[in-house]
Scaffold this motif. Structure first.
Motif, PDB file in Angstrom:
ATOM      1  N   PHE A  35       0.604   0.916   1.678  1.00 51.24           N
ATOM      2  CA  PHE A  35       0.296   1.046   3.101  1.00 51.24           C
ATOM      3  C   PHE A  35      -0.924   0.190   3.430  1.00 51.24           C
ATOM      4  O   PHE A  35      -1.673  -0.201   2.535  1.00 51.24           O
ATOM      5  N   GLY A  36      -1.102  -0.084   4.714  1.00 51.57           N
ATOM      6  CA  GLY A  36      -2.332  -0.707   5.185  1.00 51.57           C
ATOM      7  C   GLY A  36      -2.413  -2.216   5.099  1.00 51.57           C
ATOM      8  O   GLY A  36      -3.474  -2.780   5.340  1.00 51.57           O
ATOM      9  N   ALA A  37      -1.333  -2.903   4.784  1.00 59.52           N
ATOM     10  CA  ALA A  37      -1.381  -4.368   4.721  1.00 59.52           C
ATOM     11  C   ALA A  37      -1.394  -4.947   6.136  1.00 59.52           C
ATOM     12  O   ALA A  37      -0.932  -4.322   7.090  1.00 59.52           O
ATOM     13  N   THR A  38      -1.901  -6.150   6.242  1.00 58.02           N
ATOM     14  CA  THR A  38      -1.936  -6.827   7.536  1.00 58.02           C
ATOM     15  C   THR A  38      -0.620  -7.559   7.792  1.00 58.02           C
ATOM     16  O   THR A  38       0.188  -7.755   6.879  1.00 58.02           O
ATOM     17  N   ARG A  39      -0.414  -7.978   9.014  1.00 60.65           N
ATOM     18  CA  ARG A  39       0.784  -8.764   9.352  1.00 60.65           C
ATOM     19  C   ARG A  39       0.811 -10.083   8.585  1.00 60.65           C
ATOM     20  O   ARG A  39       1.876 -10.601   8.299  1.00 60.65           O
ATOM     21  N   GLU A  40      -0.353 -10.610   8.248  1.00 58.01           N
ATOM     22  CA  GLU A  40      -0.411 -11.850   7.466  1.00 58.01           C
ATOM     23  C   GLU A  40       0.102 -11.613   6.043  1.00 58.01           C
ATOM     24  O   GLU A  40       0.725 -12.482   5.458  1.00 58.01           O
ATOM     25  N   GLN A  41      -0.178 -10.446   5.494  1.00 56.11           N
ATOM     26  CA  GLN A  41       0.261 -10.138   4.130  1.00 56.11           C
ATOM     27  C   GLN A  41       1.756  -9.830   4.069  1.00 56.11           C
ATOM     28  O   GLN A  41       2.415 -10.185   3.103  1.00 56.11           O
ATOM     29  N   TYR A  42       2.269  -9.148   5.082  1.00 53.95           N
ATOM     30  CA  TYR A  42       3.698  -8.818   5.155  1.00 53.95           C
ATOM     31  C   TYR A  42       4.190  -9.120   6.574  1.00 53.95           C
ATOM     32  O   TYR A  42       4.330  -8.208   7.386  1.00 53.95           O
ATOM     33  N   PRO A  43       4.455 -10.406   6.873  1.00 56.56           N
ATOM     34  CA  PRO A  43       4.842 -10.765   8.249  1.00 56.56           C
ATOM     35  C   PRO A  43       6.077 -10.026   8.758  1.00 56.56           C
ATOM     36  O   PRO A  43       6.196  -9.748   9.944  1.00 56.56           O
ATOM     37  N   ASP A  44       6.997  -9.689   7.877  1.00 58.32           N
ATOM     38  CA  ASP A  44       8.204  -8.974   8.280  1.00 58.32           C
ATOM     39  C   ASP A  44       8.093  -7.471   8.032  1.00 58.32           C
ATOM     40  O   ASP A  44       9.088  -6.755   8.087  1.00 58.32           O
ATOM     41  N   GLY A  45       6.914  -7.001   7.744  1.00 62.35           N
ATOM     42  CA  GLY A  45       6.712  -5.590   7.421  1.00 62.35           C
ATOM     43  C   GLY A  45       6.964  -5.340   5.942  1.00 62.35           C
ATOM     44  O   GLY A  45       7.355  -6.240   5.193  1.00 62.35           O
ATOM     45  N   TYR A  46       6.705  -4.120   5.531  1.00 61.63           N
ATOM     46  CA  TYR A  46       6.910  -3.759   4.131  1.00 61.63           C
ATOM     47  C   TYR A  46       8.390  -3.807   3.772  1.00 61.63           C
ATOM     48  O   TYR A  46       9.242  -3.495   4.601  1.00 61.63           O
ATOM     49  N   PRO A  47       8.686  -4.177   2.514  1.00 57.32           N
ATOM     50  CA  PRO A  47      10.085  -4.081   2.074  1.00 57.32           C
ATOM     51  C   PRO A  47      10.534  -2.622   2.097  1.00 57.32           C
ATOM     52  O   PRO A  47       9.733  -1.724   1.851  1.00 57.32           O
ATOM     53  N   THR A  48      11.784  -2.415   2.402  1.00 59.96           N
ATOM     54  CA  THR A  48      12.345  -1.068   2.318  1.00 59.96           C
ATOM     55  C   THR A  48      13.467  -1.107   1.293  1.00 59.96           C
ATOM     56  O   THR A  48      14.184  -2.094   1.165  1.00 59.96           O
ATOM     57  N   TYR A  49      13.589  -0.018   0.555  1.00 58.68           N
ATOM     58  CA  TYR A  49      14.495   0.012  -0.583  1.00 58.68           C
ATOM     59  C   TYR A  49      15.690   0.928  -0.388  1.00 58.68           C
ATOM     60  O   TYR A  49      16.767   0.628  -0.861  1.00 58.68           O
ATOM     61  N   VAL A  50      15.465   2.051   0.255  1.00 57.55           N
ATOM     62  CA  VAL A  50      16.563   2.995   0.436  1.00 57.55           C
ATOM     63  C   VAL A  50      16.557   3.491   1.875  1.00 57.55           C
ATOM     64  O   VAL A  50      15.504   3.822   2.411  1.00 57.55           O
ATOM     65  N   PRO A  51      17.730   3.540   2.491  1.00 61.62           N
ATOM     66  CA  PRO A  51      17.764   4.116   3.841  1.00 61.62           C
ATOM     67  C   PRO A  51      17.391   5.595   3.779  1.00 61.62           C
ATOM     68  O   PRO A  51      17.723   6.291   2.820  1.00 61.62           O
ATOM     69  N   GLN A  52      16.683   6.045   4.784  1.00 62.32           N
ATOM     70  CA  GLN A  52      16.217   7.427   4.809  1.00 62.32           C
ATOM     71  C   GLN A  52      16.979   8.235   5.850  1.00 62.32           C
ATOM     72  O   GLN A  52      17.405   7.708   6.868  1.00 62.32           O
ATOM     73  N   GLU A  53      17.099   9.510   5.579  1.00 62.34           N
ATOM     74  CA  GLU A  53      17.676  10.415   6.563  1.00 62.34           C
ATOM     75  C   GLU A  53      16.721  10.492   7.751  1.00 62.34           C
ATOM     76  O   GLU A  53      15.522  10.279   7.612  1.00 62.34           O
ATOM     77  N   ALA A  54      17.263  10.802   8.903  1.00 66.71           N
ATOM     78  CA  ALA A  54      16.481  10.811  10.137  1.00 66.71           C
ATOM     79  C   ALA A  54      15.254  11.717  10.057  1.00 66.71           C
ATOM     80  O   ALA A  54      14.209  11.399  10.612  1.00 66.71           O
ATOM     81  N   ASP A  55      15.360  12.845   9.360  1.00 64.70           N
ATOM     82  CA  ASP A  55      14.244  13.779   9.301  1.00 64.70           C
ATOM     83  C   ASP A  55      13.304  13.537   8.118  1.00 64.70           C
ATOM     84  O   ASP A  55      12.334  14.258   7.936  1.00 64.70           O
ATOM     85  N   ALA A  56      13.582  12.521   7.316  1.00 65.25           N
ATOM     86  CA  ALA A  56      12.746  12.238   6.141  1.00 65.25           C
ATOM     87  C   ALA A  56      11.501  11.452   6.546  1.00 65.25           C
ATOM     88  O   ALA A  56      11.460  10.789   7.578  1.00 65.25           O
ATOM     89  N   ASN A  57      10.489  11.518   5.700  1.00 63.27           N
ATOM     90  CA  ASN A  57       9.274  10.744   5.899  1.00 63.27           C
ATOM     91  C   ASN A  57       9.643   9.260   5.852  1.00 63.27           C
ATOM     92  O   ASN A  57      10.166   8.783   4.840  1.00 63.27           O
ATOM     93  N   PRO A  58       9.380   8.492   6.916  1.00 66.44           N
ATOM     94  CA  PRO A  58       9.784   7.079   6.927  1.00 66.44           C
ATOM     95  C   PRO A  58       9.101   6.237   5.851  1.00 66.44           C
ATOM     96  O   PRO A  58       9.634   5.204   5.453  1.00 66.44           O
ATOM     97  N   LEU A  59       7.959   6.673   5.357  1.00 62.17           N
ATOM     98  CA  LEU A  59       7.269   5.919   4.317  1.00 62.17           C
ATOM     99  C   LEU A  59       8.024   5.940   2.998  1.00 62.17           C
ATOM    100  O   LEU A  59       7.822   5.069   2.146  1.00 62.17           O
ATOM    101  N   LEU A  60       8.904   6.914   2.791  1.00 64.51           N
ATOM    102  CA  LEU A  60       9.666   6.987   1.549  1.00 64.51           C
ATOM    103  C   LEU A  60      10.571   5.769   1.362  1.00 64.51           C
ATOM    104  O   LEU A  60      10.924   5.428   0.231  1.00 64.51           O
ATOM    105  N   ALA A  61      10.922   5.088   2.446  1.00 63.24           N
ATOM    106  CA  ALA A  61      11.741   3.881   2.331  1.00 63.24           C
ATOM    107  C   ALA A  61      11.009   2.782   1.570  1.00 63.24           C
ATOM    108  O   ALA A  61      11.636   1.867   1.032  1.00 63.24           O
ATOM    109  N   ARG A  62       9.678   2.868   1.497  1.00 62.70           N
ATOM    110  CA  ARG A  62       8.873   1.866   0.773  1.00 62.70           C
ATOM    111  C   ARG A  62       8.820   2.104  -0.730  1.00 62.70           C
ATOM    112  O   ARG A  62       8.276   1.289  -1.473  1.00 62.70           O
ATOM    113  N   VAL A  63       9.334   3.218  -1.200  1.00 68.00           N
ATOM    114  CA  VAL A  63       9.291   3.542  -2.626  1.00 68.00           C
ATOM    115  C   VAL A  63      10.339   2.696  -3.347  1.00 68.00           C
ATOM    116  O   VAL A  63      11.532   2.802  -3.074  1.00 68.00           O
TER     117      VAL A  63
END
Length: 169
Positions: free
Chosen positions: A21-49
């Motif tokens: 978490f906490g990277a700048t747009r320069e470090q990740y211009p397209d945002g953090y990579p996401t690995y697994v789709p999350q259920e609607a009620d799940a913590n959205p940060l879990l997609a970064r695991v």
């Protein structure tokens, strides 16, 4: 009969090491990579695991322990994403209103007590030299307190440093 020494413990924090978490747009211009789709009620940060981290952690010659404010939720939410079994969980004491006068991280004393003399490594994004120095002076076994860059999470270099320490036991 020859008794093998106990395996080292690896204390794992979640926010920062496993969920960057906490990277700048320069470090990740397209945002953090996401690995697994999350259920609607799940913590959205879990997609970064990154699920690949699980097999890398399991391959290490140590005993994994959650050392996170997620506590038992780490077993419920993260262990399945990483393919990890249910891990022991450090339970934290009630937080103090006063900062530690020695500058120690609030987790440090609890982790040293939990490890009970066993060698241990601790991966966290908030470790400082005060924690390392205190552990060196006050703990009887080998320790490896390794600060992870919270913007990137666990990297190949972090695993390399950890593996070097584990091989040196």
């Amino acid at each position: 009969m020859i008794v093998s020494p106990p395996r080292p413990i690896l204390f794992l924090d979640v926010d920062g090491p496993l969920i960057p978490f906490g990277a700048t747009r320069e470090q990740y211009p397209d945002g953090y990579p996401t690995y697994v789709p999350q259920e609607a009620d799940a913590n959205p940060l879990l997609a970064r695991v990154d699920p690949a981290l699980g097999s890398k952690l399991l391959a290490l010659p140590c005993d994994l322990v959650w050392a996170t404010t997620w506590e038992s939720e780490a077993n419920e939410c993260l262990a399945p994403l990483l393919g990890l079994p249910q891990l022991p969980v450090v339970t934290w004491p009630e937080p103090s209103e006063e900062p530690d006068p020695s500058g120690l991280h609030w987790k440090t004393r609890t982790l040293l007590g939990w490890a009970a003399g066993r060698p241990f490594a601790w991966l966290d994004d908030e470790i400082t030299n005060a924690d390392r120095t205190w552990a060196e002076v006050h703990y009887p076994a080998r320790t490896f307190l390794h600060r992870i860059d919270h913007r990137h999470g666990l990297t190949v270099a972090d695993f390399g440093a950890l593996e070097t320490w584990l091989r040196g036991r």
